[in-house]
Design an enzyme around this catalytic site. Structure first.
Site, PDB file in Angstrom:
ATOM      1  N   GLU A  37     -25.131  23.076  -1.805  1.00 17.40           N
ATOM      2  CA  GLU A  37     -24.693  24.249  -2.567  1.00 17.40           C
ATOM      3  C   GLU A  37     -24.983  23.988  -4.057  1.00 17.40           C
ATOM      4  OE1 GLU A  37     -20.358  24.986  -2.272  1.00 17.40           O
ATOM      5  OE2 GLU A  37     -21.028  26.956  -1.605  1.00 17.40           O
ATOM      6  N   ARG A  93     -23.533  26.484   2.988  1.00 16.04           N
ATOM      7  CA  ARG A  93     -23.105  27.877   2.764  1.00 16.04           C
ATOM      8  C   ARG A  93     -24.273  28.840   2.544  1.00 16.04           C
ATOM      9  NH1 ARG A  93     -18.328  26.743  -0.735  1.00 16.04           N
ATOM     10  NH2 ARG A  93     -16.554  26.557   0.681  1.00 16.04           N
TER      11      ARG A  93
HETATM   12  P1  TTP Z   1     -16.691  17.717   1.013  1.00 15.47           P
HETATM   13  O1  TTP Z   1     -17.660  17.296   2.053  1.00 15.47           O
HETATM   14  O2  TTP Z   1     -17.093  17.544  -0.429  1.00 15.47           O
HETATM   15  O3  TTP Z   1     -16.197  19.221   1.258  1.00 15.47           O
HETATM   16  P2  TTP Z   1     -17.035  20.584   1.150  1.00 15.47           P
HETATM   17  O4  TTP Z   1     -18.459  20.292   0.845  1.00 15.47           O
HETATM   18  O5  TTP Z   1     -16.752  21.336   2.384  1.00 15.47           O
HETATM   19  O6  TTP Z   1     -16.354  21.282  -0.068  1.00 15.47           O
HETATM   20  P3  TTP Z   1     -16.954  22.517  -0.958  1.00 15.47           P
HETATM   21  O7  TTP Z   1     -16.522  23.744  -0.258  1.00 15.47           O
HETATM   22  O8  TTP Z   1     -16.264  22.423  -2.268  1.00 15.47           O
HETATM   23  O9  TTP Z   1     -18.421  22.331  -1.069  1.00 15.47           O
HETATM   24  O10 TTP Z   1     -15.352  16.913   1.312  1.00 15.47           O
HETATM   25  C1  TTP Z   1     -14.270  16.978   0.410  1.00 15.47           C
HETATM   26  C2  TTP Z   1     -13.723  15.575   0.121  1.00 15.47           C
HETATM   27  O11 TTP Z   1     -13.131  15.059   1.304  1.00 15.47           O
HETATM   28  C3  TTP Z   1     -14.763  14.566  -0.316  1.00 15.47           C
HETATM   29  O12 TTP Z   1     -14.215  13.775  -1.369  1.00 15.47           O
HETATM   30  C4  TTP Z   1     -14.967  13.672   0.894  1.00 15.47           C
HETATM   31  C5  TTP Z   1     -13.626  13.739   1.561  1.00 15.47           C
HETATM   32  N1  TTP Z   1     -13.703  13.576   3.025  1.00 15.47           N
HETATM   33  C6  TTP Z   1     -13.026  12.533   3.640  1.00 15.47           C
HETATM   34  O13 TTP Z   1     -12.369  11.733   2.985  1.00 15.47           O
HETATM   35  N2  TTP Z   1     -13.099  12.404   4.983  1.00 15.47           N
HETATM   36  C7  TTP Z   1     -13.821  13.250   5.768  1.00 15.47           C
HETATM   37  O14 TTP Z   1     -13.873  13.058   6.986  1.00 15.47           O
HETATM   38  C8  TTP Z   1     -14.512  14.338   5.121  1.00 15.47           C
HETATM   39  C9  TTP Z   1     -15.298  15.305   5.925  1.00 15.47           C
HETATM   40  C10 TTP Z   1     -14.417  14.468   3.753  1.00 15.47           C
HETATM   41 MG    MG Z   2     -19.639  20.843  -0.813  1.00 14.97          MG
END
Ligand code: TTP
Ligand code: MG
Length: 239
Positions: A37, A93
């Site tokens: 994104e 997205r």
């Molecule tokens: P991201 O993968 O950054 O979430 P996202 O890309 O869906 O968010 P956005 O909508 O803003 O793009 O994950 C968020 C945080 O969570 C990131 O610091 C990594 C952490 N995380 C874990 O600790 N464990 C996990 O299993 C996952 C999936 C994420």
């Molecule tokens: Mg993200």
């Protein structure tokens, strides 16, 4: 290959559901180009942080933000497509999550006026119909909003400090309405297949969980779309 000929799939999910982490895993295991994104673009538009403004005064900036999100998503995919050496792209997205989750929610909360919502829908419908390449499928990361909230706190982006659990719950409901119930969705993407991947369980550091997720993706891509090469390259890491 020209951008408009390239097949693409979209990873969808709430804020903090794990999309970026999931794309990194795809990048490790699969022969696909991943396109993140373009939020760094939103954080610096000619020196201004539009994402920060959006969160600080959503009523003022929602419409502006949605127009910019639309154009930057399309440009990002096309830019990436020019150098794509893989058989397809996987995006974080799409303009559809913007429309059915974020913009819709802003309108319902009174953060976009009826006039702004009308304008948005008019140009959105026209651009999508006339210009966009349809996604070949959605990969929906279905994550409990409470878990999204925890992940968000862990990531700690300054712009997101105002994001509440209540807001995440609203966005979650919008994702479910759109991707699970197909409620109110335009014809254009109603038949687009959706793979649902439950993502409450930690997978950032869990190799076995990552492999289980990748197996589902491979089945989805290869069985349904017969994309040559999807299994090649890094598949040996799965066994
Ligand atoms: P991201 O993968 O950054 O979430 P996202 O890309 O869906 O968010 P956005 O909508 O803003 O793009 O994950 C968020 C945080 O969570 C990131 O610091 C990594 C952490 N995380 C874990 O600790 N464990 C996990 O299993 C996952 C999936 C994420
Ligand atoms: Mg993200």
């Amino acid at each position: 290959m020209p951008a408009h000929h390239q097949k693409y799939f979209v990873v969808e999910g709430n804020i903090g559901s794990g999309k970026s982490t999931f794309l990194k895993v795809i990048n490790t295991f699969l022969n696909a180009q991943v396109v993140y994104e373009p939020h760094t673009k939103w954080q610096n538009v000619a020196g201004e942080n539009l994402l920060e403004r959006f969160y600080a005064d959503t009523g003022r900036w929602a419409y502006t933000f949605q127009t910019y999100a639309f154009i930057t998503r399309i440009l990002e995919r096309e830019r990436a497509a020019l150098s794509n050496m893989h058989p397809f792209q996987i995006l974080e997205r799409s303009v559809f999550s913007d429309r059915y989750c974020f913009a819709q929610n802003c309108f319902e909360l009174g953060l976009m006026t009826a006039l702004e919502w009308k304008l948005y829908q008019e140009w959105f419908a026209w651009l999508v119909d006339q210009y966009m390449v349809k996604p070949s499928g959605f990969i929906y990361l279905q994550t409990d909003p409470k878990i999204c909230y925890k992940r968000l706190l862990k990531r700690n982006r300054p712009e997101e400090l105002s994001v509440t659990l209540e807001y995440l719950q609203q966005l979650h409901d919008k994702h479910e309405k759109w991707l699970i119930h197909k409620d109110g969705v335009v014809e254009y993407i109603r038949e687009t297949p959706v793979l649902v991947i439950p993502c409450d369980a930690e997978f950032e550091t869990d190799r076995d969980m990552q492999k289980a997720h990748m197996s589902k993706i491979i089945d989805f891509l290869e069985v349904q779309y017969e994309i040559p090469g999807a299994l090649s390259a890094r598949i040996e890491m799965l066994v």
